[in-house]
Design a protein around this motif. Structure first.
Motif, PDB file in Angstrom:
ATOM      1  N   TYR A  95       0.803  -1.210   0.000  1.00  0.00           N
ATOM      2  CA  TYR A  95       0.000   0.000   0.000  1.00  0.00           C
ATOM      3  C   TYR A  95       0.845   1.273   0.000  1.00  0.00           C
ATOM      4  CZ  TYR A  95       1.184   0.516   4.942  1.00  0.00           C
ATOM      5  OH  TYR A  95       1.866   0.685   6.115  1.00  0.00           O
ATOM      6  N   SER A 143       0.124   5.170   1.727  1.00  0.00           N
ATOM      7  CA  SER A 143      -0.790   5.941   2.564  1.00  0.00           C
ATOM      8  C   SER A 143      -0.110   7.236   2.969  1.00  0.00           C
ATOM      9  CB  SER A 143      -1.171   5.130   3.812  1.00  0.00           C
ATOM     10  OG  SER A 143      -2.194   5.760   4.534  1.00  0.00           O
ATOM     11  N   GLU A 194      -3.509   2.966   5.341  1.00  0.00           N
ATOM     12  CA  GLU A 194      -2.750   2.107   6.249  1.00  0.00           C
ATOM     13  C   GLU A 194      -3.663   1.418   7.263  1.00  0.00           C
ATOM     14  OE1 GLU A 194       1.581   2.403   7.902  1.00  0.00           O
ATOM     15  OE2 GLU A 194       0.312   3.833   8.987  1.00  0.00           O
ATOM     16  N   GLU A 236      -4.007  -2.592   7.775  1.00  0.00           N
ATOM     17  CA  GLU A 236      -3.830  -3.295   9.048  1.00  0.00           C
ATOM     18  C   GLU A 236      -5.008  -4.220   9.328  1.00  0.00           C
ATOM     19  OE1 GLU A 236      -3.339   0.062  11.574  1.00  0.00           O
ATOM     20  OE2 GLU A 236      -1.169   0.248  11.167  1.00  0.00           O
ATOM     21  N   GLN A 272       4.916  -1.163   2.353  1.00  0.00           N
ATOM     22  CA  GLN A 272       4.543   0.111   1.751  1.00  0.00           C
ATOM     23  C   GLN A 272       5.466   0.392   0.568  1.00  0.00           C
ATOM     24  OE1 GLN A 272       4.863   3.527   4.381  1.00  0.00           O
ATOM     25  NE2 GLN A 272       6.391   2.505   5.654  1.00  0.00           N
ATOM     26  N   LYS A 332       6.022   8.584   8.224  1.00  0.00           N
ATOM     27  CA  LYS A 332       5.695   7.236   7.772  1.00  0.00           C
ATOM     28  C   LYS A 332       5.874   6.244   8.918  1.00  0.00           C
ATOM     29  CE  LYS A 332       5.046   8.282   3.412  1.00  0.00           C
ATOM     30  NZ  LYS A 332       3.681   8.357   2.908  1.00  0.00           N
ATOM     31  N   SER A 333       5.110   5.165   8.867  1.00  0.00           N
ATOM     32  CA  SER A 333       5.262   4.106   9.861  1.00  0.00           C
ATOM     33  C   SER A 333       6.533   3.320   9.555  1.00  0.00           C
ATOM     34  CB  SER A 333       4.056   3.174   9.819  1.00  0.00           C
ATOM     35  OG  SER A 333       4.051   2.441   8.604  1.00  0.00           O
TER      36      SER A 333
END
Length: 199
Positions: A9, A11, A17, A21, A39, A57-58
């Motif tokens: 993905y 996001s 996101e 999840e 990602q 960003k994660s």
């Protein structure tokens, strides 16, 4: 051996996101399915992202095009830009020419999920135009159809998604995916990789 599902993905503000999840949680409920979140690379500079008020960003790993070939099935997620997938995701798919030349994605099942800004912002055009990417790779598009049952016909609450795949509305960015939208995302991976003969 477990069926390896990649949830890939992009996001910017976190809406896609959150759906990703939930899709992973759905995958965990399917016996024999092993799911991994990825990602795609960001194409905008930190300065531009800051001006757009995008959060950091994660720590989800960034995928390379070649790594797509390792998956048995893939679910792609992205936000909408003018009724089509965001440029960041398109840039990633544009880099899969090597996989296309060697047909390494041919025959793999694939699903789509997405986020749009409004009810008229591309809940159907976004996945519809994204299917062309799958077709050129010879992937097997697995839509959610109306398998989500009564949730597909909800008329009292605002709900994203369509027969093409799970979706959400971001509005001005403050709206987060609703419980019903998250339930649809959970259901999508279950249907794609357990409710079909593709697993």
């Amino acid at each position: 051996m477990a069926t390896k599902v990649y949830i890939v993905y992009y996001s910017m503000y976190g809406h896609v996101e959150k759906l990703a999840e939930e899709i992973k949680k759905g995958a965990a409920s399917v016996e024999g399915v092993e799911a991994k979140l990825w990602q795609v690379p960001e194409t905008l500079s930190e300065d531009v992202l800051a001006k757009m008020s995008a959060p950091p960003k994660s720590d989800v790993a960034v995928i390379t095009p070649q790594e797509l070939a390792e998956a048995d099935g893939i679910i792609f997620g992205f936000p909408t830009r003018f009724g089509m997938m965001a440029a960041q995701f398109k840039a990633f798919l544009d880099a899969t020419g090597g996989l296309w030349r060697t047909q390494q994605l041919a025959g793999k099942p694939a699903g789509i999920f997405y986020s749009t800004g409004s009810q008229g912002g591309g809940q159907e055009t976004t996945p519809l135009t994204a299917i062309t990417q799958l077709v050129h790779h010879g992937m097997i598009f697995v839509p959610i159809g109306y398998t989500f049952g009564a949730g597909m016909f909800e008329m009292e609450k605002v709900k994203g998604g369509s027969p093409y795949g799970a979706g959400t509305f971001a509005g001005d960015g403050s709206r987060q995916p609703s419980d019903l939208e998250l339930q649809q995302a959970f259901h999508q991976v279950f249907f794609c990789f357990a409710g079909t003969n593709l697993s």
